[in-house]
Design a protein around this motif. Structure first.
Motif, PDB file in Angstrom:
ATOM      1  N   GLY A  58     -20.783  32.068   9.977  1.00  0.00           N
ATOM      2  CA  GLY A  58     -19.664  32.672  10.685  1.00  0.00           C
ATOM      3  C   GLY A  58     -18.503  31.702  10.699  1.00  0.00           C
ATOM      4  O   GLY A  58     -17.420  31.972  10.182  1.00  0.00           O
ATOM      5  N   VAL A  59     -18.740  30.531  11.291  1.00  0.00           N
ATOM      6  CA  VAL A  59     -17.808  29.405  11.246  1.00  0.00           C
ATOM      7  C   VAL A  59     -18.473  28.317  10.413  1.00  0.00           C
ATOM      8  O   VAL A  59     -19.618  27.933  10.676  1.00  0.00           O
ATOM      9  CB  VAL A  59     -17.500  28.880  12.658  1.00  0.00           C
ATOM     10  CG1 VAL A  59     -16.657  27.612  12.593  1.00  0.00           C
ATOM     11  CG2 VAL A  59     -16.780  29.950  13.480  1.00  0.00           C
ATOM     12  N   ILE A  95     -25.684  36.327   9.169  1.00  0.00           N
ATOM     13  CA  ILE A  95     -24.595  35.411   9.494  1.00  0.00           C
ATOM     14  C   ILE A  95     -25.114  34.327  10.426  1.00  0.00           C
ATOM     15  O   ILE A  95     -25.609  34.611  11.517  1.00  0.00           O
ATOM     16  CB  ILE A  95     -23.430  36.166  10.173  1.00  0.00           C
ATOM     17  CG1 ILE A  95     -22.949  37.315   9.282  1.00  0.00           C
ATOM     18  CG2 ILE A  95     -22.287  35.207  10.477  1.00  0.00           C
ATOM     19  CD1 ILE A  95     -21.951  38.238   9.973  1.00  0.00           C
ATOM     20  N   ASP A  96     -24.991  33.084   9.996  1.00  0.00           N
ATOM     21  CA  ASP A  96     -25.337  31.944  10.842  1.00  0.00           C
ATOM     22  C   ASP A  96     -24.065  31.492  11.554  1.00  0.00           C
ATOM     23  O   ASP A  96     -23.184  30.881  10.944  1.00  0.00           O
ATOM     24  CB  ASP A  96     -25.921  30.817   9.994  1.00  0.00           C
ATOM     25  CG  ASP A  96     -26.397  29.634  10.829  1.00  0.00           C
ATOM     26  OD1 ASP A  96     -25.847  29.419  11.929  1.00  0.00           O
ATOM     27  OD2 ASP A  96     -27.307  28.920  10.378  1.00  0.00           O
ATOM     28  N   ASP A  97     -23.977  31.807  12.839  1.00  0.00           N
ATOM     29  CA  ASP A  97     -22.768  31.499  13.605  1.00  0.00           C
ATOM     30  C   ASP A  97     -22.998  30.325  14.548  1.00  0.00           C
ATOM     31  O   ASP A  97     -22.510  30.311  15.678  1.00  0.00           O
ATOM     32  CB  ASP A  97     -22.315  32.736  14.395  1.00  0.00           C
ATOM     33  CG  ASP A  97     -20.834  32.694  14.740  1.00  0.00           C
ATOM     34  OD1 ASP A  97     -20.064  32.039  14.019  1.00  0.00           O
ATOM     35  OD2 ASP A  97     -20.446  33.314  15.747  1.00  0.00           O
ATOM     36  N   ALA A  98     -23.737  29.324  14.062  1.00  0.00           N
ATOM     37  CA  ALA A  98     -24.075  28.178  14.902  1.00  0.00           C
ATOM     38  C   ALA A  98     -22.839  27.518  15.507  1.00  0.00           C
ATOM     39  O   ALA A  98     -22.841  27.102  16.670  1.00  0.00           O
ATOM     40  CB  ALA A  98     -24.869  27.152  14.087  1.00  0.00           C
ATOM     41  N   HIS A  99     -21.755  27.422  14.724  1.00  0.00           N
ATOM     42  CA  HIS A  99     -20.553  26.736  15.193  1.00  0.00           C
ATOM     43  C   HIS A  99     -19.570  27.674  15.899  1.00  0.00           C
ATOM     44  O   HIS A  99     -18.514  27.213  16.343  1.00  0.00           O
ATOM     45  CB  HIS A  99     -19.853  26.055  14.017  1.00  0.00           C
ATOM     46  CG  HIS A  99     -20.575  24.862  13.488  1.00  0.00           C
ATOM     47  ND1 HIS A  99     -20.406  23.595  13.985  1.00  0.00           N
ATOM     48  CD2 HIS A  99     -21.507  24.745  12.500  1.00  0.00           C
ATOM     49  CE1 HIS A  99     -21.175  22.737  13.325  1.00  0.00           C
ATOM     50  NE2 HIS A  99     -21.854  23.415  12.414  1.00  0.00           N
ATOM     51  N   ALA A 149     -18.669  35.611  15.258  1.00  0.00           N
ATOM     52  CA  ALA A 149     -19.146  36.783  14.512  1.00  0.00           C
ATOM     53  C   ALA A 149     -19.433  37.954  15.433  1.00  0.00           C
ATOM     54  O   ALA A 149     -18.895  39.050  15.241  1.00  0.00           O
ATOM     55  CB  ALA A 149     -20.396  36.418  13.714  1.00  0.00           C
ATOM     56  N   ARG A 150     -20.269  37.743  16.443  1.00  0.00           N
ATOM     57  CA  ARG A 150     -20.720  38.853  17.301  1.00  0.00           C
ATOM     58  C   ARG A 150     -19.551  39.530  18.003  1.00  0.00           C
ATOM     59  O   ARG A 150     -19.562  40.767  18.187  1.00  0.00           O
ATOM     60  CB  ARG A 150     -21.726  38.335  18.339  1.00  0.00           C
ATOM     61  CG  ARG A 150     -22.212  39.411  19.336  1.00  0.00           C
ATOM     62  CD  ARG A 150     -23.051  40.436  18.614  1.00  0.00           C
ATOM     63  NE  ARG A 150     -23.387  41.591  19.436  1.00  0.00           N
ATOM     64  CZ  ARG A 150     -22.663  42.702  19.510  1.00  0.00           C
ATOM     65  NH1 ARG A 150     -21.516  42.796  18.807  1.00  0.00           N
ATOM     66  NH2 ARG A 150     -23.048  43.711  20.249  1.00  0.00           N
ATOM     67  N   ILE A 153     -27.626  37.979  13.307  1.00  0.00           N
ATOM     68  CA  ILE A 153     -26.769  36.825  13.582  1.00  0.00           C
ATOM     69  C   ILE A 153     -27.641  35.705  14.144  1.00  0.00           C
ATOM     70  O   ILE A 153     -28.324  35.890  15.150  1.00  0.00           O
ATOM     71  CB  ILE A 153     -25.635  37.164  14.562  1.00  0.00           C
ATOM     72  CG1 ILE A 153     -24.728  38.254  13.972  1.00  0.00           C
ATOM     73  CG2 ILE A 153     -24.818  35.916  14.894  1.00  0.00           C
ATOM     74  CD1 ILE A 153     -23.660  38.757  14.926  1.00  0.00           C
ATOM     75  N   ALA A 154     -27.628  34.567  13.466  1.00  0.00           N
ATOM     76  CA  ALA A 154     -28.275  33.366  13.984  1.00  0.00           C
ATOM     77  C   ALA A 154     -27.238  32.555  14.744  1.00  0.00           C
ATOM     78  O   ALA A 154     -26.051  32.558  14.396  1.00  0.00           O
ATOM     79  CB  ALA A 154     -28.863  32.542  12.846  1.00  0.00           C
ATOM     80  N   ALA A 155     -27.666  31.872  15.785  1.00  0.00           N
ATOM     81  CA  ALA A 155     -26.713  31.114  16.588  1.00  0.00           C
ATOM     82  C   ALA A 155     -27.393  29.897  17.203  1.00  0.00           C
ATOM     83  O   ALA A 155     -28.615  29.852  17.337  1.00  0.00           O
ATOM     84  CB  ALA A 155     -26.117  31.993  17.686  1.00  0.00           C
TER      85      ALA A 155
END
Length: 427
Positions: A205-206, A231-235, A248-249, A262-264
């Motif tokens: 995502g970021v 989508i990996d939106d860890a950042h 993302a979400r 979505i992973a976070a």
């Protein structure tokens, strides 16, 4: 069939996704230099705000620095509510860890955490010890076709997808076809969607080195072609949304449906520890709880992490979240007004000062540390060869004066390397 290769080059056998010896051989000298310069594997202790005492031993004798390395973008990782949450959870259970798989026995507080996050993020949330483990559990299931109507998808990875995603390409390729497409190349992705019956796209995502995925365009492809999005939106989590839903979400509707995962991270902007998957359906949740390997065959996040995350949930559901989001935005704007980069003007807290030469990047990071600022020197394999630089992570907890001093120092130190405008053009 056995493959051979010349390890002095970067050739990789067709259909293979590893070239470990090449990566190590090409980067070893730069890692050695960064370690020798005191820029990597640094120990320290938190002080006020983003200040840290470097090294070990007597605190009074240690040098201090302002930390621009940690990804606690809202400055929550030292928050008393989060620290108290960790302590309270341990005291309630008189334990830190239960050594059994989650298919057998779980902390009751973990159920509370997953239910709270599910409500906050409007998704079915499963918590893991790390985002890396969440991705490890998800990738084989994504490749299996069980998320896409029994048809195995062509899995397209963005070329800059984080290593915690790209690492699993060989596992995915054992199940289905894997493609790697240029970064944020919507045209290439749409072409693949037109040619193949089912496509899954794996991206951040970021992105950890700056920039973001074009979520609106990805949603268009999903609507038009049924594209599955991972989508990996860890950042990106905590930085956007009235309850910190994430980059993302927050761009989806009331639910993410059955074609998005979505992973976070709970350890970056969220300020606690661990990772999560946001799923769209009860069927997907049951599948992951039984067959995602870190869930089925490993232990849950420890109680300190669970308690800390519950403490962060309380902050995320208070007015303090919006206050910290606004403070972060102000500090990003301040940095951008002083230091132009390729990402100037976006609302994300990661800024890359691209230098080019690995040796020059290490020298710049060391000079910044000597001036009292600890930043992340980055080089291959984290970034492309010849694109080395310094990463700056801005947070809501940074004092304005410290950001201004850092910017002045970067401008002064970089004068002999490249002008900031040239850095931005090459980033």
């Amino acid at each position: 069939m056995q493959h051979t290769m010349d390890l002095s080059g970067n050739a990789r056998p067709v259909g293979r996704f590893r070239n470990t010896a090449y990566v190590i051989n090409e980067s070893r000298s730069h890692f050695d230099a960064a370690h020798d310069a005191g820029l990597m594997a640094v120990y320290g202790r938190s002080l006020r705000g983003r200040a840290v005492a470097l090294g070990v031993g007597d605190l009074k004798s240690r040098p201090h620095a302002i930390d621009f390395v940690r990804c606690s973008y809202l400055g929550l990782d030292n928050h008393p509510v989060i620290v108290s949450g960790a302590i309270d959870a341990i005291e309630a259970h008189r334990s830190v860890h239960w050594s059994c798989a989650r298919t057998r026995l779980n902390f009751d507080l973990l159920s509370e955490l997953e239910a709270t996050l599910s409500e906050m993020f409007s998704a079915r949330v499963i918590a893991f010890s790390t985002v890396m483990l969440a991705n490890l559990g998800a990738m084989p299931i994504l490749a299996s076709g069980l998320l896409t109507g029994g048809v195995k998808p062509v899995v397209a990875f963005d070329r800059l997808a984080h290593i915690s995603l790209a690492y699993h390409k060989p596992v995915v390729a054992d199940e289905t076809r894997v493609e790697t497409i240029p970064h944020n190349d919507i045209a290439a992705l749409e072409k693949l969607c037109r040619e193949e019956p089912v496509v899954a796209y794996v991206c951040d995502g970021v992105y950890s080195m700056g920039g973001h995925a074009p979520i609106p365009e990805l949603l268009r492809l999903q609507q038009q072609y049924g594209l599955f999005l991972y989508i990996d939106d860890a950042h990106g989590v905590s930085l956007f949304g009235d309850q910190g839903q994430g980059f993302a979400r927050s761009q989806f509707g009331s639910d993410i449906g059955d074609r998005t995962i979505i992973a976070a991270s709970l350890g970056k902007g969220f300020g606690a520890s661990g990772g999560v998957l946001m799923l769209g359906t009860a069927e997907q949740e049951a599948l992951f709880r039984r067959y995602a390997l870190p869930h089925a065959f490993s232990a849950a996040a420890n109680l300190a992490a669970v308690g800390a995350a519950l403490g962060s949930c309380r902050i995320h559901r208070s007015a303090e979240l919006g206050q910290r989001q606004r403070r972060l935005a102000q500090r990003i704007g301040l940095f951008d007004r002083r230091i132009p980069t390729a990402d100037s003007g976006n609302s994300l807290p990661i800024r890359m000062i691209t230098v080019g030469s690995e040796t020059a990047a290490i020298a710049l990071a060391r000079e910044l540390l000597d001036a009292g600022f600890y930043t992340s020197v980055t080089f291959f394999p984290t970034v492309a060869q010849g694109k080395a630089g310094v990463r700056v992570c801005l947070t809501a907890d940074h004092d304005v004066e410290d950001i201004e001093r850092l910017c002045a120092c970067i401008l002064g130190k970089s004068a002999g390397l490249r002008q900031p405008e040239a850095m931005a053009a090459s980033a």
